[in-house]
Design a protein around this motif. Sequence first.
Motif, PDB file in Angstrom:
ATOM      1  N   ASN A 271      -6.922  -2.924   3.649  1.00 38.99           N
ATOM      2  CA  ASN A 271      -5.953  -1.977   3.734  1.00 38.99           C
ATOM      3  C   ASN A 271      -5.914  -1.023   2.260  1.00 38.99           C
ATOM      4  OD1 ASN A 271      -3.853  -0.349   4.725  1.00 38.99           O
ATOM      5  ND2 ASN A 271      -2.484  -1.381   5.060  1.00 38.99           N
TER       6      ASN A 271
ATOM      7  N   ASN B 247      -7.393   2.432   1.335  1.00 39.61           N
ATOM      8  CA  ASN B 247      -6.354   3.586   0.561  1.00 39.61           C
ATOM      9  C   ASN B 247      -6.446   3.785  -0.920  1.00 39.61           C
ATOM     10  OD1 ASN B 247      -4.156   4.599   2.823  1.00 39.61           O
ATOM     11  ND2 ASN B 247      -4.522   2.360   3.373  1.00 39.61           N
TER      12      ASN B 247
ATOM     13  N   VAL C  27       0.820  -1.089   0.094  1.00 39.15           N
ATOM     14  CA  VAL C  27      -0.019   0.036   0.044  1.00 39.15           C
ATOM     15  C   VAL C  27       0.941   1.329  -0.004  1.00 39.15           C
ATOM     16  CG1 VAL C  27      -1.663   1.324   1.431  1.00 39.15           C
ATOM     17  CG2 VAL C  27      -2.183  -0.966   0.952  1.00 39.15           C
ATOM     18  N   THR C  28       1.685   1.141   0.845  1.00 37.22           N
ATOM     19  CA  THR C  28       2.805   2.407   0.787  1.00 37.22           C
ATOM     20  C   THR C  28       3.486   2.701  -0.496  1.00 37.22           C
ATOM     21  OG1 THR C  28       3.058   1.988   3.190  1.00 37.22           O
ATOM     22  CG2 THR C  28       4.600   3.495   2.086  1.00 37.22           C
TER      23      THR C  28
ATOM     24  N   ARG D 132       1.066   3.906  -2.950  1.00 41.95           N
ATOM     25  CA  ARG D 132       0.541   5.537  -2.612  1.00 41.95           C
ATOM     26  C   ARG D 132       1.500   6.436  -2.880  1.00 41.95           C
ATOM     27  NH1 ARG D 132      -3.274   6.882   2.247  1.00 41.95           N
ATOM     28  NH2 ARG D 132      -1.683   8.459   2.006  1.00 41.95           N
TER      29      ARG D 132
END
Length: 330
Positions: free
Chosen positions: A235, A239, A209-210, A213
Amino acid sequence: MTFVQRLTFSFVLTAAFFTGCETTPDIQYDREPAVRLDAMRFGGVELDYATLLFDVEIDNPYPVGLSVPRLRYALISEGRTFLTATALNNVTVPPNTKKVITLADEVTYARLLRALDGEPGLTIPFKAELTLSLDTPGSEWINLHVENEGYIVLPEPPEIEVEGKMYNAVDVVFVATPQDVVDKMLQLAEVKKDDLLYDLGCGDGRIVVTAARRYGCRAEGFDIDPRRVEESLENVRKNNVGHLVKIEQKDIFTLDLSEADVITLFLLPSLNANLIPQLEKLKPGSRIVSHSFAMGEIKPDKVVTMLSREDKSEHKIYLWITPLSKELGE
Ligand SMILES: C[S@@+](CC[C@H](N)C(=O)[O-])C[C@H]1O[C@@H](n2cnc3c(N)ncnc32)[C@H](O)[C@@H]1O
């Protein structure tokens, strides 16, 4: 319950009052509470934790209920303390009653086995030292200490089936990488928008996810544990990165990694080492970053140590750039 192993203790139990300001009740009664540890047993083992149960007989001489909100305990085997912990419980012994209550705590089973150097099925000798904090009518707390010794059988953990193969709790320990360490791992791997990143054992999906993003790259997370897959999917949804991130329930040892540009790992030294044949098939210039653990004897291109603001601990991050070095590391 299959895993319940009831134990009989062979030793006479002792109860002793600790002295000090915490131990003196305001109101004096003829008798003081007494405790006896009857048994320690496993209440069950789930995929990543085990429930430890302590059956404690408490004699409450007071005309009001006596609550036992806190238990501190140490478990020792063959002279070595393998677990110390504090458990909060919500148990009360009725007025003027002697009663056996069960105090519970959850522990990470794989860590317990590792600390003991033990395997499921093994019978181990142990000594349990318990300190029970009792909330007395006099508004002061008293701490009662009991200890005893016995034997306990380490229960078999449950198994889950993924694509016809069985895996147990020892394989699937989930500990998340702190977010600032995730950020550093991705920075060290020099992730770019065009990269495809795989997190092998993705846990709650924080790395994929990081990456999506922050860098806008495609990312895939694989985990064997269906609960982790659910958490990761949630998650991803939260997001709004579903167009970049894929999550799959897979055994990482069955994956073809040749498409990936970046691999992230936070597994165990043995698992990293077992992945080497797959990692050797990565394209030249691919980056592998591992939180905490080296990869067999393969020399890393860089090792960074950082202090995480999140857990106030030092974390090591290893970087390898393919082709993997033939030189041996430390
Ligand atoms: C220590 S956690 C790391 C989670 C995440 N990568 C992070 O750094 O926050 C390791 C994860 O690997 C998963 N795992 C262990 N063995 C696996 C296997 N053979 N195949 C897929 N996932 C596995 C576990 O279920 C667990 O969620």
